[in-house]
Design a protein around this motif. Structure first.
Motif, PDB file in Angstrom:
ATOM      1  N   THR A 188      61.869  80.475 101.458  1.00 60.36           N
ATOM      2  CA  THR A 188      62.940  80.695 102.425  1.00 60.36           C
ATOM      3  C   THR A 188      62.659  79.916 103.712  1.00 60.36           C
ATOM      4  OG1 THR A 188      63.458  82.862 101.489  1.00 60.36           O
ATOM      5  CG2 THR A 188      64.178  82.449 103.754  1.00 60.36           C
ATOM      6  N   LEU A 240      65.232  77.084 105.268  1.00 63.76           N
ATOM      7  CA  LEU A 240      65.983  77.372 106.500  1.00 63.76           C
ATOM      8  C   LEU A 240      66.514  76.126 107.214  1.00 63.76           C
ATOM      9  CD1 LEU A 240      64.201  80.439 108.112  1.00 63.76           C
ATOM     10  CD2 LEU A 240      66.541  80.295 107.257  1.00 63.76           C
ATOM     11  N   GLU A 248      69.692  78.854 110.446  1.00 63.23           N
ATOM     12  CA  GLU A 248      70.302  80.196 110.475  1.00 63.23           C
ATOM     13  C   GLU A 248      69.862  81.001 109.254  1.00 63.23           C
ATOM     14  OE1 GLU A 248      72.349  81.369 112.934  1.00 63.23           O
ATOM     15  OE2 GLU A 248      71.892  79.506 113.999  1.00 63.23           O
ATOM     16  N   ALA A 249      69.901  82.311 109.416  1.00 56.83           N
ATOM     17  CA  ALA A 249      69.569  83.200 108.293  1.00 56.83           C
ATOM     18  C   ALA A 249      70.591  83.014 107.173  1.00 56.83           C
ATOM     19  CB  ALA A 249      69.561  84.651 108.756  1.00 56.83           C
TER      20      ALA A 249
END
Length: 157
Positions: free
Chosen positions: A53, A57, A63-64
């Protein structure tokens, strides 16, 4: 063997009497040992997925990721499969399986193929992991995943 080639450990049980062999074959790897290996691997996989993750990103503008971003979910799903499949095809043991002395083998005793890994992984996902409980009812102590992928979990002494 060439440089960098991984040797597969044999998927045979240690020497034992016929009676010991029958008892061991009938018993299989129990649900508790399977679940504990799964818990161990889940902890490791969480770290792998966090790292993945973090690497992804920047491709999302920093951003999430949102729940509706299917590509992200598919990527994580694929990483989980690659993690399990790589260990299963390279020695038959994930780190959790190694800790609990479990080895995955093809029914004939050889190494597991990627196609068997895919069937095993998808059957586990489709049964929500509950196919493991079939061990309690199966005479050979095998789960649904073991049966449909033509694999066997062996307990190493």
């Amino acid at each position: 063997m060439g440089k960098g080639t991984i040797q597969h450990a044999p998927c045979r049980l240690p020497r034992m009497t016929r009676q010991e062999g029958r008892e061991r074959e009938g018993r299989g790897v129990g649900v508790c040992r399977r679940v504990m290996a799964w818990v161990y691997d889940t902890v490791l996989l969480i770290g792998v997925l966090f790292a993945a993750t973090a690497l992804l990103l920047p491709f999302n503008g920093g951003e999430a990721f949102q729940p509706g971003q299917r590509l992200y979910s598919v990527t994580l799903f694929g990483l989980i499969f690659l993690y399990l499949g790589w260990f299963w095809t390279h020695g038959g043991q994930t780190p959790g399986m190694r800790a609990w002395r479990i080895r995955l083998c093809a029914e004939g005793g050889g190494p597991v193929a990627w196609s068997q890994c895919a069937v095993r992984f998808l059957s586990a996902v489709l049964t929500l992991g509950l196919g493991t409980l079939w061990v309690w009812f199966d005479a050979g102590g095998r789960s649904v995943q073991d049966r449909v992928s033509h694999t066997v979990l062996r307990h190493e002494s």
